[in-house]
Design an enzyme around this catalytic site. Structure first.
Site, PDB file in Angstrom:
ATOM      1  N   THR A 185      -5.976  18.531  -5.418  1.00  4.46           N
ATOM      2  CA  THR A 185      -6.574  17.232  -5.086  1.00  4.46           C
ATOM      3  C   THR A 185      -8.039  17.107  -5.492  1.00  4.46           C
ATOM      4  OG1 THR A 185      -7.106  18.060  -2.874  1.00  4.46           O
ATOM      5  CG2 THR A 185      -5.020  16.877  -3.117  1.00  4.46           C
ATOM      6  N   ASN A 225      -4.170  27.533  -7.351  1.00  3.74           N
ATOM      7  CA  ASN A 225      -5.559  27.154  -7.633  1.00  3.74           C
ATOM      8  C   ASN A 225      -6.419  27.046  -6.377  1.00  3.74           C
ATOM      9  OD1 ASN A 225      -7.792  25.456  -9.127  1.00  3.74           O
ATOM     10  ND2 ASN A 225      -7.047  24.182  -7.431  1.00  3.74           N
ATOM     11  N   VAL A 254       0.694  18.002   2.223  1.00 11.81           N
ATOM     12  CA  VAL A 254      -0.307  18.609   3.103  1.00 11.81           C
ATOM     13  C   VAL A 254       0.217  19.962   3.575  1.00 11.81           C
ATOM     14  CG1 VAL A 254      -1.552  18.387   5.286  1.00 11.81           C
ATOM     15  CG2 VAL A 254      -1.271  16.397   3.793  1.00 11.81           C
ATOM     16  N   ILE A 300     -10.993  21.650 -10.201  1.00  8.48           N
ATOM     17  CA  ILE A 300     -10.129  22.191 -11.257  1.00  8.48           C
ATOM     18  C   ILE A 300      -8.673  21.787 -11.006  1.00  8.48           C
ATOM     19  CG2 ILE A 300      -9.231  24.337 -12.263  1.00  8.48           C
ATOM     20  CD1 ILE A 300     -11.977  25.630 -11.474  1.00  8.48           C
ATOM     21  N   ARG A 327      -4.994  20.809   2.227  1.00 11.37           N
ATOM     22  CA  ARG A 327      -4.990  20.630   3.682  1.00 11.37           C
ATOM     23  C   ARG A 327      -5.201  19.182   4.073  1.00 11.37           C
ATOM     24  NH1 ARG A 327      -9.738  24.607   4.671  1.00 11.37           N
ATOM     25  NH2 ARG A 327     -10.287  23.355   2.851  1.00 11.37           N
ATOM     26  N   TYR A 363     -15.691  37.325  -2.160  1.00 16.92           N
ATOM     27  CA  TYR A 363     -15.081  36.496  -3.219  1.00 16.92           C
ATOM     28  C   TYR A 363     -14.551  37.386  -4.349  1.00 16.92           C
ATOM     29  CZ  TYR A 363     -14.585  32.560  -6.488  1.00 16.92           C
ATOM     30  OH  TYR A 363     -14.095  31.616  -7.369  1.00 16.92           O
ATOM     31  N   LYS A 386     -10.675  37.811  -5.592  1.00 16.90           N
ATOM     32  CA  LYS A 386     -10.258  37.418  -6.943  1.00 16.90           C
ATOM     33  C   LYS A 386      -9.718  38.618  -7.732  1.00 16.90           C
ATOM     34  CE  LYS A 386     -10.967  32.988  -6.761  1.00 16.90           C
ATOM     35  NZ  LYS A 386      -9.856  32.032  -6.880  1.00 16.90           N
TER      36      LYS A 386
HETATM   37  P1  NDP Z   1     -12.919  22.916  -4.814  1.00 18.58           P
HETATM   38  O1  NDP Z   1     -13.585  23.456  -3.605  1.00 18.58           O
HETATM   39  O2  NDP Z   1     -13.586  21.822  -5.585  1.00 18.58           O
HETATM   40  O3  NDP Z   1     -11.439  22.439  -4.441  1.00 18.58           O
HETATM   41  C1  NDP Z   1     -10.622  23.316  -3.718  1.00 18.58           C
HETATM   42  C2  NDP Z   1      -9.247  22.714  -3.562  1.00 18.58           C
HETATM   43  O4  NDP Z   1      -8.449  23.641  -2.822  1.00 18.58           O
HETATM   44  C3  NDP Z   1      -9.237  21.418  -2.790  1.00 18.58           C
HETATM   45  O5  NDP Z   1      -8.180  20.589  -3.253  1.00 18.58           O
HETATM   46  C4  NDP Z   1      -8.946  21.866  -1.358  1.00 18.58           C
HETATM   47  O6  NDP Z   1      -8.382  20.801  -0.610  1.00 18.58           O
HETATM   48  C5  NDP Z   1      -7.955  23.005  -1.626  1.00 18.58           C
HETATM   49  N1  NDP Z   1      -7.884  24.027  -0.582  1.00 18.58           N
HETATM   50  C6  NDP Z   1      -8.897  24.775  -0.084  1.00 18.58           C
HETATM   51  N2  NDP Z   1      -8.449  25.598   0.868  1.00 18.58           N
HETATM   52  C7  NDP Z   1      -7.110  25.383   0.961  1.00 18.58           C
HETATM   53  C8  NDP Z   1      -6.085  25.920   1.776  1.00 18.58           C
HETATM   54  N3  NDP Z   1      -6.332  26.873   2.689  1.00 18.58           N
HETATM   55  N4  NDP Z   1      -4.809  25.466   1.599  1.00 18.58           N
HETATM   56  C9  NDP Z   1      -4.544  24.506   0.696  1.00 18.58           C
HETATM   57  N5  NDP Z   1      -5.478  23.956  -0.096  1.00 18.58           N
HETATM   58  C10 NDP Z   1      -6.744  24.392   0.035  1.00 18.58           C
HETATM   59  O7  NDP Z   1     -12.636  24.190  -5.754  1.00 18.58           O
HETATM   60  P2  NDP Z   1     -12.728  24.379  -7.343  1.00 18.58           P
HETATM   61  O8  NDP Z   1     -11.991  23.295  -8.035  1.00 18.58           O
HETATM   62  O9  NDP Z   1     -14.126  24.652  -7.684  1.00 18.58           O
HETATM   63  O10 NDP Z   1     -11.962  25.770  -7.496  1.00 18.58           O
HETATM   64  C11 NDP Z   1     -10.566  25.862  -7.723  1.00 18.58           C
HETATM   65  C12 NDP Z   1     -10.212  27.315  -7.968  1.00 18.58           C
HETATM   66  O11 NDP Z   1     -10.924  27.827  -9.082  1.00 18.58           O
HETATM   67  C13 NDP Z   1     -10.551  28.232  -6.788  1.00 18.58           C
HETATM   68  O12 NDP Z   1      -9.560  29.211  -6.639  1.00 18.58           O
HETATM   69  C14 NDP Z   1     -11.869  28.857  -7.227  1.00 18.58           C
HETATM   70  O13 NDP Z   1     -12.098  30.097  -6.596  1.00 18.58           O
HETATM   71  C15 NDP Z   1     -11.621  28.994  -8.712  1.00 18.58           C
HETATM   72  N6  NDP Z   1     -12.827  29.078  -9.506  1.00 18.58           N
HETATM   73  C16 NDP Z   1     -13.817  28.134  -9.355  1.00 18.58           C
HETATM   74  C17 NDP Z   1     -14.960  28.221 -10.099  1.00 18.58           C
HETATM   75  C18 NDP Z   1     -16.088  27.244  -9.938  1.00 18.58           C
HETATM   76  O14 NDP Z   1     -17.178  27.511 -10.456  1.00 18.58           O
HETATM   77  N7  NDP Z   1     -15.893  26.113  -9.272  1.00 18.58           N
HETATM   78  C19 NDP Z   1     -15.170  29.300 -11.098  1.00 18.58           C
HETATM   79  C20 NDP Z   1     -14.049  30.221 -11.177  1.00 18.58           C
HETATM   80  C21 NDP Z   1     -12.940  30.105 -10.422  1.00 18.58           C
HETATM   81  P3  NDP Z   1      -8.499  20.745   1.002  1.00 18.58           P
HETATM   82  O15 NDP Z   1      -9.943  21.012   1.327  1.00 18.58           O
HETATM   83  O16 NDP Z   1      -8.026  19.370   1.357  1.00 18.58           O
HETATM   84  O17 NDP Z   1      -7.587  21.806   1.497  1.00 18.58           O
END
Ligand code: NDP
Length: 240
Positions: A16, A76, A51, A19, A39, A141, A145
């Protein structure tokens, strides 16, 4: 390779925002029926939102049994924390390990039996450059990872020859809300302005820049389309 019709159903955890939202959009454009799991429910064009907290064993198993056939899983959803180890709390460690390592395990475990039975499946996990190398202040972290990369490698070995592939993507910093938070921390701790904080973060990477979510999504789509990508750990850092 074009998957059989029943396998054009994709689940993107954390689909949502950031990435995950970019991956969701690319999969929708490519004609997949996409379920973005998070969530909180938000509208996302062309995809259904489910959800579910990926750390909740029962909820994950219930959602996947209701969804039925899933051809593509993109692990993701992620959580980040940055602290020196002596200030990293038990809660921070447990949350980060649960979302980044246990989540991909629970979701992969739920889809693998059906994928194996049909002889087709794609599991792509968004790990991180912190999944293959350490750096200061990210012990929880980086550990989570590395676990996600280890899970991918073990799955790839287990699934070899089955028609199901497991691969991971390891990007450096990407312009998302997660990184906005990192920038606010750098600015608060160092007194740097936001623009300077972005520059400092970019300078920590081999390619000296912040990636866009769509760049990561394009690699995810490549891995999904490639039946020979089993076990691939694709590092997006400009070529270290
Ligand atoms: P964001 O924080 O922008 O988005 C995270 C997403 O994950 C949201 O949709 C959130 O929705 C969902 N989420 C978080 N916790 C849960 C949970 N317990 N259950 C279900 N959904 C969950 O993250 P990014 O887009 O930045 O990152 C995406 C992935 O890429 C992650 O795994 C991150 O570690 C990895 N990554 C990111 C980098 C960066 O620089 N941003 C670099 C390298 C890797 P909601 O809050 O509604 O649950």
């Amino acid at each position: 390779m074009t998957p059989p019709d029943g396998d054009r159903r994709a689940v993107v955890t954390g689909g949502t925002r950031g990435i995950g939202a970019a991956v969701t959009r690319r999969l929708v454009e490519a004609g997949y029926e996409v379920f973005a799991m998070a969530r909180h429910s938000v509208d996302i064009d062309g995809a259904a939102v489910v959800v579910c907290d990926v750390t909740d064993t029962l909820a994950v198993s219930d959602v996947f049994s209701r969804l039925g056939t899933v051809g593509v899983l993109v692990n993701n959803a992620g959580a980040a924390v940055s602290n020196p180890i002596e200030r990293t709390t038990d809660d921070e460690w447990e949350t980060v390990m649960a979302v980044n390592a246990t989540g991909p395990f629970l979701c992969s475990r739920a889809v693998v039996p059906g994928m194996k039975e049909r002889g087709f499946g794609r599991i792509v996990t968004i790990a991180s450059s912190a999944g293959i190398a350490g750096a200061p202040y990210i012990s929880a972290y980086a550990a989570s990872k590395h676990a996600a990369v280890g899970l991918t490698r073990a799955l790839a070995a287990e699934l070899a020859g089955s028609g199901v592939t497991a691969a991971a993507v390891c990007p450096t910093y990407v312009k998302t809300e997660m990184t906005d938070e990192t920038i606010r921390n750098i600015a608060d701790r160092t007194g740097a302005g936001l623009e300077e904080a972005w520059r400092r973060l970019a300078d920590l990477t081999p390619h000296g820049r912040i990636l866009q979510p769509e760049e990561v999504a394009d690699v995810v789509l490549d891995l999904i389309g490639d039946p020979t990508a089993n076990g691939e750990i694709r590092v997006l850092d400009g070529g270290s």
